[in-house]
Design a protein around this motif. Structure first.
Motif, mmCIF file in Angstrom:
data_model
loop_
_atom_site.group_PDB
_atom_site.id
_atom_site.type_symbol
_atom_site.label_atom_id
_atom_site.label_comp_id
_atom_site.label_asym_id
_atom_site.label_seq_id
_atom_site.Cartn_x
_atom_site.Cartn_y
_atom_site.Cartn_z
ATOM 1 N N SER A 1 -0.786 -62.129 5.213
ATOM 2 C CA SER A 1 0.092 -61.833 4.082
ATOM 3 C C SER A 1 -0.657 -61.125 2.961
ATOM 4 O O SER A 1 -0.112 -60.249 2.287
ATOM 5 C CB SER A 1 0.719 -63.126 3.555
ATOM 6 N N SER A 2 -1.921 -61.485 2.743
ATOM 7 C CA SER A 2 -2.763 -60.827 1.744
ATOM 8 C C SER A 2 -4.205 -61.193 2.024
ATOM 9 O O SER A 2 -4.490 -62.158 2.751
ATOM 10 C CB SER A 2 -2.380 -61.253 0.317
ATOM 11 N N GLY B 1 -4.027 -66.425 1.214
ATOM 12 C CA GLY B 1 -3.133 -65.742 2.137
ATOM 13 C C GLY B 1 -3.091 -66.471 3.469
ATOM 14 O O GLY B 1 -3.974 -67.288 3.780
ATOM 15 N N THR B 2 -2.088 -66.188 4.282
ATOM 16 C CA THR B 2 -1.935 -66.868 5.570
ATOM 17 C C THR B 2 -1.754 -65.862 6.695
ATOM 18 O O THR B 2 -1.378 -64.708 6.467
ATOM 19 C CB THR B 2 -0.722 -67.813 5.550
ATOM 20 N N ILE C 1 0.212 -64.305 9.643
ATOM 21 C CA ILE C 1 1.620 -64.158 10.005
ATOM 22 C C ILE C 1 1.784 -63.955 11.504
ATOM 23 O O ILE C 1 2.683 -64.520 12.127
ATOM 24 C CB ILE C 1 2.243 -62.982 9.231
ATOM 25 N N TYR D 1 -0.366 -56.884 5.868
ATOM 26 C CA TYR D 1 1.008 -56.737 6.345
ATOM 27 C C TYR D 1 1.536 -55.349 5.985
ATOM 28 O O TYR D 1 1.645 -54.996 4.813
ATOM 29 C CB TYR D 1 1.884 -57.826 5.718
ATOM 30 N N SER E 1 4.602 -53.456 5.996
ATOM 31 C CA SER E 1 6.055 -53.576 6.118
ATOM 32 C C SER E 1 6.710 -52.239 6.470
ATOM 33 O O SER E 1 7.716 -52.207 7.187
ATOM 34 C CB SER E 1 6.656 -54.132 4.830
ATOM 35 N N ILE F 1 6.737 -59.255 -2.767
ATOM 36 C CA ILE F 1 5.826 -60.151 -2.047
ATOM 37 C C ILE F 1 4.624 -60.362 -2.951
ATOM 38 O O ILE F 1 3.929 -59.398 -3.309
ATOM 39 C CB ILE F 1 5.402 -59.551 -0.695
ATOM 40 N N ASP G 1 -0.086 -66.098 -2.974
ATOM 41 C CA ASP G 1 0.883 -67.185 -2.843
ATOM 42 C C ASP G 1 0.653 -68.197 -3.958
ATOM 43 O O ASP G 1 -0.481 -68.613 -4.212
ATOM 44 C CB ASP G 1 0.726 -67.883 -1.484
ATOM 45 N N ILE H 1 5.481 -70.191 2.006
ATOM 46 C CA ILE H 1 4.440 -69.754 2.936
ATOM 47 C C ILE H 1 4.637 -70.341 4.329
ATOM 48 O O ILE H 1 4.105 -69.807 5.299
ATOM 49 C CB ILE H 1 3.032 -70.121 2.413
ATOM 50 N N ARG I 1 5.768 -67.240 -1.369
ATOM 51 C CA ARG I 1 5.218 -65.956 -0.955
ATOM 52 C C ARG I 1 6.031 -64.784 -1.503
ATOM 53 O O ARG I 1 5.476 -63.744 -1.826
ATOM 54 C CB ARG I 1 5.171 -65.868 0.572
#
Length: 387
Positions: free
Chosen positions: A34-35, A40-41, A43, A75, A77, A251, A255, A294, A332
């Protein structure tokens, strides 16, 4: 005529899209995050990254310690949206009723297509091979009489094509874990299911058979849970429609569950929505604020706006944020969706009041933003947004 609903799931869609863009990544362990911030996590991740001990939802700080050779990719998008749209165009060749959902997942209503394809399984192979040949993406297809069972089939079975015959829905669901049913993910039902050790769907099937007991335990969720447990779903495959709505979303760079930060972000989004409403000379009868956590959960609240000035929209959205944010988990993303537009006619007031002052201030800010850009003038709360 029996219904036939296909669910196409392109596993690890984000990872597959990145590997199509860069062929050198095809054998390398990669994870989409995610970042790059330590909070961040992950995905999505490749099989090679899983072999190194990484898993979906893992913190970036921990992933860096465990998977030294894994490439952590931000990410993208824009890339995923383009690939998602391209695959939608491919599957539309097989059915006029296609409902794209999240990235890499699609529902197709294949009812009445027997004259074109010898069997539903053969149609599934044709669709799968066409997606792989044109887009280079691989996945699974679940086939059944409704969306619920087809969706679950692509989650629990590794087969390329899995068909559940009409009448076998309850048998197919019985040995599966209870969490595959959407209603079980409701917080109150989830706690109850764990407390009662209802590990499999067949345990829920046994309870909902006794309506009196089921009503006591599940209350308002009894009917929906019973239908899901027996594999019944009457929802239709609905193609996307163009709605007259305004969506602003962000986004978060990091988070967070910091209230000051979340209110600043929401206020900024609300001003963007208000600016677009005034440009269209409309007011939104329905404004929804959604928060995405998240761990994948999301909550939203909706209310009605009577004016389109910054103060009215911001106050309403901040109130909706407070009502929607019911958990302690970090957030998030924040989304504001304005729909049900109506023309607005502001009555001229003989004496100035707060409403007139707010509209005058909004009009002055619109003049500056129209000429120099939206970010040329901001409220002081915008300074609280993390860069």
């Amino acid at each position: 005529m029996d219904r036939s609903v296909f669910h196409v799931r392109l596993q690890n869609f984000e990872v597959q899209a990145e590997r199509i863009l860069d062929a050198s990544l095809r054998t390398r362990p990669i994870a989409v995050i995610s970042s790059h911030h330590q909070n961040g996590t992950i995905i999505a991740l490749s099989t090679e990254a899983k072999a190194e001990g990484l898993c979906q939802g893992m913190k970036v700080s921990l992933a860096r310690k465990i998977g030294h050779s894994a490439l952590l990719m931000p990410y993208n998008s824009t890339l995923y949206a383009r690939m998602h749209h391209y695959v939608t165009r491919i599957v539309t060749n097989y059915s006029p009723l296609v409902e794209p959902t999240v990235f890499g997942q699609y529902y197709l209503d294949m009812s009445g297509m027997e004259a074109i394809h010898r069997s539903r399984t053969q149609a599934g192979y044709h669709i799968s091979n066409d997606i792989h040949g044109k887009a280079g993406l691989a996945g699974q297809i679940g086939i059944s009489a409704n969306k619920l069972v087809s969706h679950i089939a692509t989650i629990v079975t590794p087969e390329k094509i899995h068909k559940v015959n009409v009448g076998d829905e309850s048998k197919f669901l019985a040995p599966l874990t209870a969490e595959v049913l959407p209603t079980v993910r409701e917080q109150s039902i989830q706690k109850l299911v764990r407390f009662l050790h209802l590990k499999e769907v067949q345990h829920i099937q046994n309870i909902v058979t006794n309506e009196t007991v089921s009503l006591v335990l599940f209350r308002k969720y009894h009917v929906q849970l019973a239908r899901e447990a027996w594999g019944k779903d009457t929802s239709m495959v609905t193609p996307p429609t163009q709605k007259d709505h305004i969506v602003e979303q962000v986004i978060l760079k990091q988070d967070t569950n910091d209230e000051t930060q979340l209110r600043a972000v929401t206020k900024h989004l609300a001003e963007q929505v208000a600016f677009r409403l005034r440009y269209k000379q409309q007011v939104a009868r329905s404004i929804t604020v959604a928060v995405h956590y998240i761990d994948g959960y999301q909550f939203n609240k909706t209310d009605t706006a009577t004016q389109n000035d910054n103060h009215t929209i911001s106050t309403l959205c901040l109130d909706l944020l407070q009502r929607a944010n019911r958990r302690r988990n970090r957030i998030r993303a924040v989304v504001i969706d304005a729909t049900n537009m109506k023309p607005i006619a502001n009555q001229l007031m003989l004496f100035r009041n707060n409403g007139v002052n707010n509209r005058a201030l909004a009009s002055a800010m619109d003049t500056v933003r129209t000429k120099y850009g939206f970010d040329s003038i901001q409220s002081a709360a915008h300074l609280n947004i993390t860069r």
